[in-house]
Design a protein around this motif. Sequence first.
Motif: not given
Length: 125
Positions: A62, A64-66, A74, A91
């Motif tokens: 997965k 990495k969240e940015y 991103h 979402e």
Amino acid sequence: MAARLLFRLSVRAAGTCRAAVPAFTRGMSAGGIPTDEEQATGMEKIVMRAMRDGTDPYNMLKPKEYAGSLEDPHLVPSITNKRIVGCVCEEDNTVVAWFWLHQGEPQRCPSCGAHYKLVPHELPH
């Protein structure tokens, strides 16, 4: 009854007439059963080494969240100078906003305004 007696005698005679055959030794008896890393070859070995070292050569994990802002966009890896990106802006949204991302400065999603940046990525082979 006579058949049983003859059968037992023939089994005993066959057992005593056999020559001593040496037992086979296994090749792995000295070192035990090889592990998955010792048996792996080719691309599987490359992936296993990369996972052991903590890298992700084929983007299997997965990302990495940015934040998606201009300062923290991103990151999208690519082996070329452009890539098509799909953004699910909300979402619960069922529509994907597709757009081309080119190398250079971060670019905004035309629908929600999240920032994306293309970064070069080299394959390990």
